[in-house]
Design an enzyme around this catalytic site. Structure first.
Site, PDB file in Angstrom:
ATOM      1  CG  ASP A  50      -0.262  -0.073   2.543  1.00 22.00           C
ATOM      2  OD1 ASP A  50       0.695  -0.861   2.666  1.00 22.00           O
ATOM      3  OD2 ASP A  50      -0.663   0.666   3.466  1.00 22.00           O
ATOM      4  CD  GLU A  77       4.016   0.716   7.321  1.00 18.73           C
ATOM      5  OE1 GLU A  77       4.635   0.952   8.363  1.00 18.73           O
ATOM      6  OE2 GLU A  77       3.732   1.605   6.507  1.00 18.73           O
TER       7      GLU A  77
HETATM    8 ZN    ZN Z   1       6.620   2.197   4.198  1.00 17.30          ZN
END
Ligand code: ZN
Length: 376
Positions: free
Chosen positions: A67, A132
């Site tokens: 992401d 994340e």
């Molecule tokens: Zn990162």
């Protein structure tokens, strides 16, 4: 595909947290070609990939995320953030530094390593999440780690590909990160007319003394590996919009990045004590975003340093600053976790980029680490 090709293909996928949006398709097709077993472990709307190869020996894991953060105003970018344009040997795009280039380097370094070494004496895992950067409510990699621990599977060495470097690739590595604690404070006053201050309680004025006190506290002095704990206000909202009204309340959000010399419970106590001493009412909610972690053992870091000495002619500086990372979820397994990736100068920025030479160097360092593990 070579490392640049993989990086470009990943950047072309708009994978804003927590949506992988097809990056895993590109990654798994590359990993299947070189013999990896592919498994997905999805929670809520977050996809997590565990790709593994080998059955004997210690487990080495590349850890990362597909992401990216939103691109911001597209017209301010020199090149479209999802076109993966190369200009003057520099690759532009959202995720170029954080951290699609690292993922490309994980894959191509592993592929080159397995070309040379048919039967490594250790297992290679590639563990990737699609959330994340996003909100913790959407689920994180922690669920997988709990499951693995329940199954008695423990990662021995983990390399997190976050952009740790400062001026050249591999000049800075991290063996830990600070913790993160957020406070959502409401200062409760009493609404009134600005012309009759005695009949009102102004929460904005009280916020001044709160900030003054909290921003001047020395929370701890840090230690050899960690900077001191810091306090920062990130948001303040109050006011009715009218010029003649004292508002009823004020909302403030603040965050502490804390070294292992402090802990969340102690910080909360200290802050609540200060708030209790003030002549105002308040409510506070706490969210602990991360515990600090630190890799005590030297074996893995020494191995990485010897690779960096060969590639850069010098060892890396160890700096445990920066935001939190997914390394924190792995560390409780007893894993030696080290973060090493490209330059962090442009991460999360407009015109995020990586020079192709840095991309290739990242791949070279990762390949060196695999070879070094195998020869140990
Ligand atoms: Zn990162």
């Amino acid at each position: 595909m070579d490392v640049l090709e993989i990086a470009k293909n990943l950047i072309k996928v708009k994978s804003i947290s927590p949506n992988d949006n097809g990056c895993f398709h590109i990654i798994t097709s590359e990993l299947s070609k070189i013999g990896f077993d592919i498994n997905f472990d999805n929670y809520k709307n977050v996809e997590n990939l565990i790709a593994t190869i080998g059955e004997k020996g210690p487990i080495f894991c590349f850890l990362g995320h597909t992401d990216v953060v939103p691109e911001g105003p597209i017209d301010e970018w020199k090149h479209h953030p999802y076109d993966a344009v190369v200009e003057n040997d520099i690759l532009f795009g959202r995720g170029a530094a954080d951290m699609k280039s690292s993922i490309a380097a994980f894959i191509s370094a592993t592929s080159k390593f397995l070309d040379k070494v048919k039967n490594p004496n250790f297992q290679i895992w590639i563990l990737l999440t699609s959330n994340e950067e996003g909100e913790i409510d959407d689920g994180k990699i922690d669920k997988i780690i709990s499951r693995l621990m329940n199954e008695n599977k423990f990662i021995d060495y983990c390399l997190v590909g976050e952009a740790s470097s400062s001026e050249i690739v591999g000049d800075v590595i991290r063996r830990g990160r600070r913790g993160s604690l957020t406070g959502y404070l409401t200062v409760i006053g009493k609404q009134g007319h600005v012309a009759y201050p005695n009949k009102a309680i102004n929460p904005i004025h009280h916020s001044g003394e709160i900030i003054e006190k909290l921003s001047n506290i020395v929370w701890d002095k840090g230690n050899k590996f960690f900077e001191p704990t810091t306090f920062q206000v990130s948001n303040i909202n109050s006011g009715t919009g009218a010029t003649n009204v004292v508002p009823k309340d004020l909302n403030m959000i603040f965050n502490l990045r804390f070294s292992p010399e402090s802990n969340a419970a102690e910080l909360k106590n200290r802050i609540e004590k200060i708030l209790n001493d003030g002549e105002f009412k308040y409510e506070i909610e706490w969210v602990q975003n991360a515990e600090p972690y630190f890799t005590e053992k030297d074996q893995f870091i020494n191995l990485i340093q010897s690779v960096l000495e060969k590639v850069n002619g010098k060892k890396a500086i160890i700096n445990n600053g920066g935001g939190t990372s997914d390394g924190r979820w792995i560390a409780p397994m007893g894993t030696q976790v080290i973060e090493l990736g490209p330059l962090n100068k442009t991460i999360h920025q407009i015109d995020e980029q990586i020079p192709i030479s840095d991309l290739e160097k990242t791949e070279k360092i990762y390949l060196g680490i695999l070879e070094e593990i195998n020869s140990n």
